[in-house]
Design a protein around this motif. Sequence first.
Motif, PDB file in Angstrom:
ATOM      1  N   PHE A 158       0.836  -1.189   0.000  1.00 29.51           N
ATOM      2  CA  PHE A 158       0.000   0.000   0.000  1.00 29.51           C
ATOM      3  C   PHE A 158       0.876   1.245   0.000  1.00 29.51           C
ATOM      4  O   PHE A 158       1.998   1.221   0.494  1.00 29.51           O
ATOM      5  CB  PHE A 158      -0.918   0.011   1.229  1.00 29.51           C
ATOM      6  CG  PHE A 158      -1.833  -1.170   1.299  1.00 29.51           C
ATOM      7  CD1 PHE A 158      -2.958  -1.241   0.491  1.00 29.51           C
ATOM      8  CD2 PHE A 158      -1.573  -2.229   2.144  1.00 29.51           C
ATOM      9  CE1 PHE A 158      -3.806  -2.336   0.538  1.00 29.51           C
ATOM     10  CE2 PHE A 158      -2.410  -3.328   2.202  1.00 29.51           C
ATOM     11  CZ  PHE A 158      -3.535  -3.382   1.393  1.00 29.51           C
ATOM     12  N   LYS A 159       0.317   2.322  -0.521  1.00 25.73           N
ATOM     13  CA  LYS A 159       1.063   3.591  -0.604  1.00 25.73           C
ATOM     14  C   LYS A 159       1.363   4.144   0.786  1.00 25.73           C
ATOM     15  O   LYS A 159       2.457   4.630   1.052  1.00 25.73           O
ATOM     16  CB  LYS A 159       0.251   4.593  -1.424  1.00 25.73           C
ATOM     17  CG  LYS A 159       0.935   5.907  -1.652  1.00 25.73           C
ATOM     18  CD  LYS A 159       0.100   6.815  -2.518  1.00 25.73           C
ATOM     19  CE  LYS A 159       0.758   8.171  -2.677  1.00 25.73           C
ATOM     20  NZ  LYS A 159      -0.074   9.079  -3.458  1.00 25.73           N
ATOM     21  N   ILE A 185      -4.373   4.293   3.600  1.00 25.22           N
ATOM     22  CA  ILE A 185      -4.919   3.477   2.502  1.00 25.22           C
ATOM     23  C   ILE A 185      -4.968   2.008   2.931  1.00 25.22           C
ATOM     24  O   ILE A 185      -5.943   1.305   2.669  1.00 25.22           O
ATOM     25  CB  ILE A 185      -4.081   3.661   1.219  1.00 25.22           C
ATOM     26  CG1 ILE A 185      -4.287   5.085   0.684  1.00 25.22           C
ATOM     27  CG2 ILE A 185      -4.440   2.625   0.167  1.00 25.22           C
ATOM     28  CD1 ILE A 185      -3.352   5.462  -0.450  1.00 25.22           C
ATOM     29  N   LYS A 213      -7.963   1.359   5.266  1.00 28.08           N
ATOM     30  CA  LYS A 213      -9.234   1.304   4.532  1.00 28.08           C
ATOM     31  C   LYS A 213      -9.401  -0.049   3.835  1.00 28.08           C
ATOM     32  O   LYS A 213     -10.458  -0.668   3.911  1.00 28.08           O
ATOM     33  CB  LYS A 213      -9.274   2.450   3.519  1.00 28.08           C
ATOM     34  CG  LYS A 213     -10.587   2.622   2.831  1.00 28.08           C
ATOM     35  CD  LYS A 213     -10.551   3.859   1.927  1.00 28.08           C
ATOM     36  CE  LYS A 213     -11.872   4.060   1.234  1.00 28.08           C
ATOM     37  NZ  LYS A 213     -11.886   5.233   0.380  1.00 28.08           N
ATOM     38  N   GLU A 214      -8.363  -0.514   3.171  1.00 26.87           N
ATOM     39  CA  GLU A 214      -8.435  -1.788   2.452  1.00 26.87           C
ATOM     40  C   GLU A 214      -8.562  -2.968   3.412  1.00 26.87           C
ATOM     41  O   GLU A 214      -9.336  -3.888   3.179  1.00 26.87           O
ATOM     42  CB  GLU A 214      -7.207  -1.964   1.560  1.00 26.87           C
ATOM     43  CG  GLU A 214      -7.183  -3.268   0.809  1.00 26.87           C
ATOM     44  CD  GLU A 214      -8.358  -3.492  -0.133  1.00 26.87           C
ATOM     45  OE1 GLU A 214      -8.724  -4.661  -0.347  1.00 26.87           O
ATOM     46  OE2 GLU A 214      -8.922  -2.506  -0.657  1.00 26.87           O
TER      47      GLU A 214
END
Length: 113
Positions: free
Chosen positions: A71-72, A76, A79-80
């Motif tokens: 993930f960045k 993020i 959330k995922e």
Amino acid sequence: MNIKDVNTFEGWKKLDKAHDFRCVYCGLDFLSSPCAFASAVKDHFIPRKEGGEELVSSCSFCNMLKGSSRFKDIPIARKEIKKRQEEYLTRCEFEELKAKYRKGRIDENPKNP
């Protein structure tokens, strides 16, 4: 925190303290119960297979759901992983209902109220 900084007990405590003794993904408080404490693991935010050396505090459930995903940034990832938790739990509940149905614990022909 870099993996080289966490190779001692003091380093692990420092990492947990940096994350307020919580999972960075779901916020589980590792000090809330013995089970929560036992679920605390260190996660390579960037997967090891990609050379990741940055560690974060994670619970074992979130670490499993994250797997080798990249993930960045942490927001993020949160959330995922939250989405994956909901999907996983929905599947588990469905499997549990199927198992009860097979054992005859759920009426095959429920009557409408």
